[in-house]
Write a protein that holds these residues in place. Sequence first.
Motif, PDB file in Angstrom:
ATOM      1  N   ASP A 205      25.173 -10.511  19.880  1.00 37.93           N
ATOM      2  CA  ASP A 205      25.203 -10.295  18.562  1.00 37.93           C
ATOM      3  C   ASP A 205      24.009 -11.582  18.689  1.00 37.93           C
ATOM      4  OD1 ASP A 205      24.942  -9.661  15.713  1.00 37.93           O
ATOM      5  OD2 ASP A 205      26.959 -10.608  15.186  1.00 37.93           O
ATOM      6  N   HIS A 206      22.671 -10.742  17.672  1.00 33.94           N
ATOM      7  CA  HIS A 206      21.517 -11.813  16.999  1.00 33.94           C
ATOM      8  C   HIS A 206      21.907 -11.576  15.906  1.00 33.94           C
ATOM      9  CE1 HIS A 206      20.208  -9.872  21.310  1.00 33.94           C
ATOM     10  NE2 HIS A 206      20.994 -11.529  21.319  1.00 33.94           N
ATOM     11  N   ASP A 207      22.579 -11.574  15.014  1.00 31.53           N
ATOM     12  CA  ASP A 207      22.198 -11.473  13.253  1.00 31.53           C
ATOM     13  C   ASP A 207      22.391 -12.395  13.136  1.00 31.53           C
ATOM     14  OD1 ASP A 207      22.153 -11.184  10.698  1.00 31.53           O
ATOM     15  OD2 ASP A 207      23.299  -9.264  11.082  1.00 31.53           O
ATOM     16  N   PRO A 208      21.647 -13.811  12.154  1.00 35.09           N
ATOM     17  CA  PRO A 208      22.813 -14.889  11.633  1.00 35.09           C
ATOM     18  C   PRO A 208      24.143 -14.358  10.631  1.00 35.09           C
ATOM     19  CG  PRO A 208      20.147 -14.812  11.098  1.00 35.09           C
ATOM     20  CD  PRO A 208      20.685 -13.530  11.834  1.00 35.09           C
ATOM     21  N   LEU A 209      23.336 -13.271   9.807  1.00 38.96           N
ATOM     22  CA  LEU A 209      24.631 -13.230   9.127  1.00 38.96           C
ATOM     23  C   LEU A 209      26.105 -12.641   9.623  1.00 38.96           C
ATOM     24  CD1 LEU A 209      25.431 -12.316   5.963  1.00 38.96           C
ATOM     25  CD2 LEU A 209      24.753 -10.812   5.852  1.00 38.96           C
ATOM     26  N   SER A 210      25.606 -11.608  10.707  1.00 41.45           N
ATOM     27  CA  SER A 210      27.188 -11.157  11.257  1.00 41.45           C
ATOM     28  C   SER A 210      27.993 -12.070  12.152  1.00 41.45           C
ATOM     29  CB  SER A 210      26.708  -9.358  12.194  1.00 41.45           C
ATOM     30  OG  SER A 210      26.405  -9.831  12.910  1.00 41.45           O
ATOM     31  N   LEU A 211      26.567 -13.183  12.444  1.00 40.89           N
ATOM     32  CA  LEU A 211      27.667 -14.078  13.387  1.00 40.89           C
ATOM     33  C   LEU A 211      28.295 -15.114  12.906  1.00 40.89           C
ATOM     34  CD1 LEU A 211      24.450 -15.229  15.889  1.00 40.89           C
ATOM     35  CD2 LEU A 211      26.776 -14.519  16.433  1.00 40.89           C
ATOM     36  N   VAL A 212      27.963 -16.262  11.170  1.00 41.21           N
ATOM     37  CA  VAL A 212      28.413 -16.648  10.343  1.00 41.21           C
ATOM     38  C   VAL A 212      29.241 -16.174   9.602  1.00 41.21           C
ATOM     39  CG1 VAL A 212      28.297 -17.735   8.875  1.00 41.21           C
ATOM     40  CG2 VAL A 212      25.965 -17.904   9.982  1.00 41.21           C
ATOM     41  N   ALA A 213      29.773 -14.684   9.939  1.00 39.87           N
ATOM     42  CA  ALA A 213      30.980 -13.818   8.961  1.00 39.87           C
ATOM     43  C   ALA A 213      31.855 -13.820  10.549  1.00 39.87           C
ATOM     44  CB  ALA A 213      30.685 -12.240   8.440  1.00 39.87           C
ATOM     45  N   HIS A 214      31.561 -13.550  11.322  1.00 37.97           N
ATOM     46  CA  HIS A 214      32.190 -13.215  12.485  1.00 37.97           C
ATOM     47  C   HIS A 214      33.816 -15.256  12.811  1.00 37.97           C
ATOM     48  CE1 HIS A 214      35.146 -12.516  15.344  1.00 37.97           C
ATOM     49  NE2 HIS A 214      34.984 -13.532  15.857  1.00 37.97           N
ATOM     50  N   GLY A 215      32.221 -15.873  12.562  1.00 36.30           N
ATOM     51  CA  GLY A 215      32.361 -17.382  12.751  1.00 36.30           C
ATOM     52  C   GLY A 215      33.717 -17.736  10.910  1.00 36.30           C
ATOM     53  N   ILE A 216      33.957 -16.659  10.142  1.00 39.68           N
ATOM     54  CA  ILE A 216      33.841 -17.630   8.542  1.00 39.68           C
ATOM     55  C   ILE A 216      35.803 -16.519   9.452  1.00 39.68           C
ATOM     56  CG2 ILE A 216      34.427 -16.681   6.998  1.00 39.68           C
ATOM     57  CD1 ILE A 216      31.419 -17.619   6.199  1.00 39.68           C
ATOM     58  N   LYS A 586      21.513 -21.297   3.792  1.00 39.95           N
ATOM     59  CA  LYS A 586      21.240 -21.484   3.057  1.00 39.95           C
ATOM     60  C   LYS A 586      22.598 -20.936   3.083  1.00 39.95           C
ATOM     61  CE  LYS A 586      18.336 -17.803   0.401  1.00 39.95           C
ATOM     62  NZ  LYS A 586      19.056 -16.946   0.304  1.00 39.95           N
ATOM     63  N   LEU A 587      22.535 -19.156   3.897  1.00 35.72           N
ATOM     64  CA  LEU A 587      23.939 -18.985   3.684  1.00 35.72           C
ATOM     65  C   LEU A 587      25.495 -20.044   4.148  1.00 35.72           C
ATOM     66  CD1 LEU A 587      25.211 -15.921   4.775  1.00 35.72           C
ATOM     67  CD2 LEU A 587      24.706 -16.677   7.507  1.00 35.72           C
ATOM     68  N   LEU A 588      25.477 -20.566   4.392  1.00 36.11           N
ATOM     69  CA  LEU A 588      26.622 -21.596   4.440  1.00 36.11           C
ATOM     70  C   LEU A 588      26.538 -22.573   3.135  1.00 36.11           C
ATOM     71  CD1 LEU A 588      25.996 -22.565   7.416  1.00 36.11           C
ATOM     72  CD2 LEU A 588      27.831 -21.463   7.421  1.00 36.11           C
ATOM     73  N   THR A 589      25.125 -23.159   2.746  1.00 41.88           N
ATOM     74  CA  THR A 589      25.621 -24.028   1.062  1.00 41.88           C
ATOM     75  C   THR A 589      25.064 -22.974  -0.426  1.00 41.88           C
ATOM     76  OG1 THR A 589      22.944 -24.148   1.435  1.00 41.88           O
ATOM     77  CG2 THR A 589      24.722 -25.512   2.667  1.00 41.88           C
ATOM     78  N   LYS A 590      24.604 -21.908  -0.116  1.00 50.83           N
ATOM     79  CA  LYS A 590      24.184 -20.943  -1.589  1.00 50.83           C
ATOM     80  C   LYS A 590      25.046 -19.800  -1.146  1.00 50.83           C
ATOM     81  CE  LYS A 590      20.073 -23.654  -3.039  1.00 50.83           C
ATOM     82  NZ  LYS A 590      19.830 -24.010  -2.333  1.00 50.83           N
ATOM     83  N   ASP A 591      24.580 -19.030  -1.131  1.00 57.82           N
ATOM     84  CA  ASP A 591      25.333 -17.245  -0.339  1.00 57.82           C
ATOM     85  C   ASP A 591      26.539 -17.460  -0.183  1.00 57.82           C
ATOM     86  OD1 ASP A 591      21.962 -17.290  -0.434  1.00 57.82           O
ATOM     87  OD2 ASP A 591      22.109 -16.474   1.491  1.00 57.82           O
ATOM     88  N   ALA A 592      27.254 -18.179   0.265  1.00 57.85           N
ATOM     89  CA  ALA A 592      28.713 -17.832   0.719  1.00 57.85           C
ATOM     90  C   ALA A 592      29.526 -18.256  -0.191  1.00 57.85           C
ATOM     91  CB  ALA A 592      28.845 -19.123   1.967  1.00 57.85           C
TER      92      ALA A 592
END
Length: 626
Positions: A205-216, A586-592
Amino acid sequence: MLKDWKPEDKSIDKATQEMIRKAEKEGIETAWDRLKAQLPQCGYGQLGVCCRICMQGPCRIDPFGNGPQKGVCGATAETIVARNLVRAIAAGAAGHSDHGRHVVLALKETLEHGTPYPIKDEKKLKDVAKKLGVPVEGRKAEEIAKDLVEIALGDFSKQDEEIIKFADAYANKKRKEVWKKTGVAPRNIDREIVESMHRTTMGVDHDPLSLVAHGIKTSIADGWGGSLIATEFQDILFGTPKIGKGEANLGVLKEDYVNIVIHGHEPVLSEKIIEAAQDPELIELAKKYGAKGINAVGMCCTGLELLMRHGTPIAGNYLQQELAIVTGAVEAMVVDVQCIMPSLVDVARCFHTKIIDTSSLATFPGAVHVKFDEMRADEIAREIVRIAVENFPNRNKDKVQIPKGKSEAIGGFSVEAILEALGGTLKPLEEAIVSGKIRGVVGIVGCNNAKIRHNHNHIVLTDELIKNDILIIGTGCWATACAEHGIFLPEYAEKAGEGLKSVCKALGIPPALNMGSCVDCSRMLVLADLMARDLGVDISDLPLAGSAPEAMTEKAVCIGTYFVASGILTHLGIVPPTVGSVEVTKLLTKDAMNIVGGAFYIEPDPIKAAKTLIDHIESKRKALGI
Ligand code: SF4
Ligand code: SF4
């Protein structure tokens, strides 16, 4: 900054400073010396932009844009940072959840083969069973427990796509809808951890969004799964904590006694050691060797488990573990898993102290190995205590210096104990929040970090928040810090704002409540969930926030992530190794915030952090119209 790094700069606690001075005088190396030797730490590592996932690496991305912008395989900073973060979450989830599995297996052993761990809290057993839809009427405790064990183990092994049963039973409908909509409802605790490793291996997986989503997703599997299971099964086996008194800090060690420090995380071990330390035969033996008796105390999260359930004194938190040995008065430090410094063996060599490792998962070279086995728990615990007692004559009295510093502390605030103190319902607390006497609640969690002045951020942030009528709940090394600094005493409410003070005085409670060890962060989730259900809102609508002011472990990363995933703004007092990616940050501090209703907020200054958390709580109050 570290040129003249004095003991007062390393810790705000006087007893800790005294032992740092002793260590310095005697040439004993501690965590602060090793940190100094590491400086300057690698900038790539601090930003999270180095990758060692395959043997074409290590690859590093130049944060200034002049050097390489891609690893050998083509991975960008965004991919590398996201992968590193997901691996940290998976490791943290593995630590907590494997702990949870061990407790479930201990109960299974009890049911099948009769270990020395009988079910202690049948009421809790039935409460948990009812939540999960397990019939309780007319059934024996063992029958109910068998069903619960099956459900819990099922959450570690089931292969369907449905949300794990514990999260399904404990989280409210609104929260589950958010998870479902965003595709982060966990299916199986182990599977989410394994998938985190799979997704982050080279070329997946190379997409930061799908990676972080799976981390969540993985973090939810821990917070509402593995950790929650650990807490609930520990309560069933060892008893649900009740409000009671204890003592904290290095001053709990006693000069004329055999001192045993129990350090680590799993109460399966510590419960038995404190029982064995009360064995009249072993106490007699200690007296034969010239001691007045046996003094068993806790350290780190295992210490909090003991403090919560038995009022056992706790000698310190993470950064005090080496210093307990530096007192020269510890006959044995018994360790199991997590947050145990390998350096303990080296420090112990300067004294007579024996480090005894007990877990089949964790072997310390140079330690005495006495591996724990639930079936022989009583026998092994007595063997360990005997080793400590027989070591007493080896103590060099000239090397003993125990600091006087210790404080009394009230602990034991399980959700059940809080409900009991409030008359069986959260209403009085909710009314105090609605009326504005309490503006909101902040959950503070875990850890010390040698990069942060020991206990400083915990205490400053707590003080600032209570001054502003924010009730604090929390766990882990934060709880030990508060216990050491007198914050867990009802009279500390004098330092709180007028509203919070009046509520604390009416209830006879301190302005900050000790909810236990780091797996017990699940207690905070359960409390938040109850409040959300009562008020008919989602957790993300409540005037709540979270904080990890001195975060250190991968477990803390996981806890912070499941707080965010539960809809809670979560402060970090240390800059995490994710800032090397603009997109991930940005994903972790805003978009989330727009996706799951919670986000991270990074601020090393605890006073500034308090202001932001207060502002956030006020904005939530406004939105609720209170
Ligand atoms: S996975 Fe890619 S970035 Fe990472 S070490 Fe291998 S080649 Fe380098
Ligand atoms: S709070 Fe953090 S440092 Fe302290 S024992 Fe728990 S995980 Fe370890």
